[in-house]
Design a protein around this motif. Structure first.
Motif, short mmCIF file in Angstrom:
data_model
loop_
_atom_site.label_atom_id
_atom_site.label_comp_id
_atom_site.label_asym_id
_atom_site.label_seq_id
_atom_site.Cartn_x
_atom_site.Cartn_y
_atom_site.Cartn_z
N HIS A 219 5.94 159.26 68.19
CA HIS A 219 7.06 158.04 69.19
C HIS A 219 8.61 157.45 68.66
CE1 HIS A 219 5.78 154.05 68.26
NE2 HIS A 219 4.99 154.64 67.88
N GLU B 122 2.38 160.09 63.89
CA GLU B 122 0.42 159.76 64.01
C GLU B 122 -0.68 160.65 64.19
OE1 GLU B 122 0.40 156.32 66.94
OE2 GLU B 122 2.31 156.93 67.54
N HIS C 175 8.43 151.77 71.30
CA HIS C 175 7.93 153.07 72.08
C HIS C 175 9.21 153.55 72.70
CE1 HIS C 175 3.67 151.54 71.63
NE2 HIS C 175 3.72 152.96 70.36
N ASP D 163 6.22 151.14 62.53
CA ASP D 163 4.90 150.66 63.04
C ASP D 163 3.99 151.82 62.05
OD1 ASP D 163 2.54 151.58 64.81
OD2 ASP D 163 4.31 152.83 66.33
N GLU E 59 -0.69 157.12 60.51
CA GLU E 59 0.85 156.70 60.78
C GLU E 59 2.20 156.68 60.05
OE1 GLU E 59 1.15 153.87 64.71
OE2 GLU E 59 3.32 154.92 64.84
N ALA F 145 8.09 157.51 64.76
CA ALA F 145 6.50 157.19 64.32
C ALA F 145 6.06 158.90 63.83
CB ALA F 145 6.35 156.07 65.27
MG MG Z 1 2.59 153.86 67.53
#
Ligand code: MG
Length: 253
Positions: A175, A208, A182, A111, A239, A206
């Protein structure tokens, strides 16, 4: 297993898959960022992203996620996150747009997100984008490693964005990810150093930072997806997906 109160640890083969999927996503965002120009629609950008990811053997992770219709979340100006790609309005000079995407490769998720300007943008907005992007790079370089606590990351981001004079959106968080998009742990953009989950070697998170040039308050539009700033100030989002390795943080996407 479901990673709800413990993080996922990746073996060497899985880490290679994450690197592969992450490279597809990184290259995709770079490619699509290069297509951003006045007069293009976010739907066209989305189609380009989908074609790119599929052509490289990945699966667009966002498409169909809780019913999301796009490959990318395309959030323009006061849209903070989760903007739905659409045929109009077309992008115009001075806009900013965040391109948030996910890739599944070998059943593992990565992500990432970048925010870019459309043509010439206001220098103050340009500085805002640079500042938030550097906050992400700095937290990775200075804080993220095995043994660090999630609160160390959160506190660094919060303090940095506040120093810059920007609004820190509290309701949206980084996350864990891997088997799902997630999962544990949440990685908030506000928090207290020395608190929270301790990152082990072999996991991925991740991170962000999501910030506004005005107040940090946001709301969700009637489409049930798009999150906007209440005061209509512009927002940005950067991110990375980061593997925690023996030798330090590794940005995979
Ligand atoms: Mg994300």
């Amino acid at each position: 297993m479901a990673y709800t109160d413990t993080c996922q640890i990746f073996d060497a083969k899985q880490q290679d898959s994450l690197r592969h999927g992450g490279a597809i996503l990184r290259d995709c965002l770079k490619y699509v960022a290069g297509l951003v120009k006045p007069g293009i629609s976010t739907l066209e950008l989305d189609a380009a992203a989908e074609e790119f990811i599929v052509s490289r053997g990945g699966v667009p992770a966002f498409k169909g996620y809780h019913g999301f219709p796009g490959t990318l979340c395309t959030s323009v100006n006061d849209q903070v996150v989760h903007g739905i790609p659409s045929a109009g309005p077309l992008l115009k000079i001075g806009d900013i747009i965040s391109l948030d995407g996910g890739v599944i490769f070998d059943n593992l998720y990565t992500d990432a997100c970048v925010t870019v300007g459309v043509g010439e943008i206001d220098p103050k907005i340009r500085s805002f984008l640079v500042f938030v992007s550097e906050t992400l790079e700095n937290v990775i370089g200075e804080v993220v490693k095995a043994g660090a606590k999630v609160g160390d990351i959160s506190s660094f981001i919060e303090k940095s964005l506040q120093r810059g004079g920007f609004g820190v959106v509290r309701t949206l968080t980084g996350h864990g990810l891997g088997d799902t998009l997630h999962q544990f742990p949440d990685v908030p953009n506000v928090g207290k150093a020395g608190t929270g989950f301790t990152l082990p070697v072999g996991t991925m998170i991740a991170i962000e930072p999501i910030a506004t040039m005005g107040r940090p308050d946001v709301y969700t539009a009637r489409d049930n997806w798009t999150v906007l700033t209440k005061d209509k100030s512009v927002a940005c989002h950067f991110e990375h997906s980061i593997l925690i390795t023996e030798s330090g943080p590794e940005i995979v996407a």
